[in-house]
Write a protein that holds these residues in place. Structure first.
Motif, short mmCIF file in Angstrom:
data_model
loop_
_atom_site.label_atom_id
_atom_site.label_comp_id
_atom_site.label_asym_id
_atom_site.label_seq_id
_atom_site.Cartn_x
_atom_site.Cartn_y
_atom_site.Cartn_z
N UNK A 94 3.69 -12.40 102.25
CA UNK A 94 3.73 -12.61 100.81
C UNK A 94 3.10 -13.90 100.34
N UNK A 95 2.17 -14.44 101.10
CA UNK A 95 1.52 -15.70 100.75
C UNK A 95 0.02 -15.49 100.60
N UNK A 96 -0.64 -16.49 100.03
CA UNK A 96 -2.09 -16.39 99.88
C UNK A 96 -2.77 -16.38 101.25
N UNK A 97 -2.27 -17.17 102.17
CA UNK A 97 -2.88 -17.19 103.50
C UNK A 97 -2.72 -15.84 104.19
N UNK A 98 -1.56 -15.18 104.00
CA UNK A 98 -1.37 -13.85 104.58
C UNK A 98 -2.29 -12.82 103.91
N UNK A 99 -2.47 -12.96 102.60
CA UNK A 99 -3.36 -12.07 101.86
C UNK A 99 -4.79 -12.17 102.38
N UNK A 100 -5.27 -13.40 102.54
CA UNK A 100 -6.64 -13.61 103.01
C UNK A 100 -6.80 -13.10 104.43
N UNK A 101 -5.81 -13.35 105.27
CA UNK A 101 -5.87 -12.88 106.65
C UNK A 101 -5.99 -11.36 106.71
N UNK A 102 -5.30 -10.67 105.80
CA UNK A 102 -5.29 -9.21 105.82
C UNK A 102 -6.57 -8.62 105.24
N UNK A 103 -7.14 -9.26 104.21
CA UNK A 103 -8.24 -8.63 103.48
C UNK A 103 -9.58 -9.35 103.60
N UNK A 104 -9.62 -10.47 104.29
CA UNK A 104 -10.89 -11.19 104.36
C UNK A 104 -11.32 -11.50 105.78
N UNK A 105 -10.78 -10.78 106.73
CA UNK A 105 -11.23 -10.97 108.10
C UNK A 105 -10.94 -12.37 108.61
N UNK A 106 -11.98 -13.02 109.14
CA UNK A 106 -11.78 -14.31 109.78
C UNK A 106 -12.10 -15.49 108.87
N UNK A 107 -12.25 -15.28 107.56
CA UNK A 107 -12.53 -16.38 106.65
C UNK A 107 -11.28 -17.22 106.47
N UNK A 108 -11.33 -18.53 106.68
CA UNK A 108 -10.15 -19.39 106.52
C UNK A 108 -9.61 -19.31 105.09
N UNK A 109 -8.29 -19.32 104.97
CA UNK A 109 -7.70 -19.15 103.64
C UNK A 109 -8.07 -20.29 102.72
N UNK A 110 -8.23 -21.51 103.26
CA UNK A 110 -8.58 -22.64 102.40
C UNK A 110 -9.99 -22.47 101.82
N UNK A 111 -10.91 -21.95 102.63
CA UNK A 111 -12.27 -21.71 102.14
C UNK A 111 -12.25 -20.65 101.03
N UNK A 112 -11.45 -19.58 101.21
CA UNK A 112 -11.35 -18.55 100.18
C UNK A 112 -10.69 -19.10 98.93
#
Length: 278
Positions: free
Chosen positions: A120-138
């Protein structure tokens, strides 16, 4: 036929020229660009027809001189304005935020997310839908284009589509990809003879609406249009090999569906309102 073609070209060019004019592109620059595109398109069409695209043949087809064609063929091709990796990933992250129950609030709307957390976090969201892109970069990218607002350790989604409000280059990139995709669809439908090969191309409009009706229409388009796009996205996401390397099949294709809203004033001389579909 020629008259209708002129009228169609004029209607296409006018809104484009408004943008070019606002951005400071002079006619001489546009003229040179148009010549370049004529040469590129002629070369592509000649190749497709099995002909050798010589300078002389292109000059005949375009009406340019052999010298102009020779010079223009030396110019390196520009990129085709395909969506950037960050744009594609941003779309996926935003769509996941809009439809994945883990990232929605009790009302079914995109929740304000903590930046960090296993679920339920932004980092979990990015991990699930953006592959290997670091959440901070997204996060930096989505903040840069005006898609989110960061408040301390939390992040809030703005709007319901990845439209880069703050990034002029991204907006111009969307202009290039979306308008060209629509024209390419119409071009395809003009050329094919088998109706089974037609691409879906539909529009509905009326030309005698009161101004007061428009807010209701815009709200309907925003809600129902987004719901439909989310359905398409859910299926497309299962077929995309970037997020699903196990998906088989051959080739690499780009395909999608676009929905847009438009409004404009109508001259008093126009007849009574009636549906206009194509």
């Amino acid at each position: 036929m020629t008259h209708m073609l002129y009228r169609a070209a004029r209607k296409i060019l006018k809104p484009l020229v408004r943008i070019l004019h606002r951005k400071g592109m002079a006619f001489g620059e546009f003229s040179q660009l148009a010549k370049q595109v004529y040469v590129e398109a002629s070369e592509e069409l000649l190749k497709a027809d099995g002909e050798r695209p010589t300078t002389s043949r292109i000059a005949i087809a375009t009406g340019l001189t052999r010298k102009e064609v020779a010079q223009l063929r030396q110019v390196a091709d520009e990129d085709d304005l395909a969506p950037t990796g960050s744009y594609n990933r941003g779309v996926r992250v935003m769509t996941g935020w809009l439809q994945d129950a883990e990232f929605l609030n009790a009302e079914g709307k995109p929740a304000v997310l903590p930046i960090l957390g296993e679920r339920g976090s932004f980092s979990a969201l990015v991990s699930r839908y953006s592959g290997d892109m670091p959440y901070r970069a997204m996060l930096r990218e989505m903040d840069r284009v005006g898609a989110v607002v960061v408040d301390g350790e939390f992040v809030r989604l703005l709007g319901d589509g990845y439209i880069p409000h703050a990034d002029e280059n991204e907006k111009l990139g969307i202009l290039g990809t979306d308008v060209s995709a629509l024209i390419a669809t119409i071009d395809h439908n003009m050329r094919v003879e088998d109706r089974r090969q037609l691409y879906f191309q539909r529009k509905v409009s009326y030309d005698n609406l009161p101004v007061e009706a428009l807010p209701v229409l815009k709200e309907m388009v925003g809600k129902d249009g987004m719901d439909l796009l989310v359905r398409f996205n859910q299926w497309l996401a299962t077929q995309d090999r970037d997020g699903n390397p196990q998906v088989g099949g051959s080739g690499r294709m780009r395909a999608g569906v676009g929905i847009y809203y438009f409004e404009e004033p109508v001259s008093e001389q126009v007849g009574k309102g009636k549906p206009d579909e194509d």
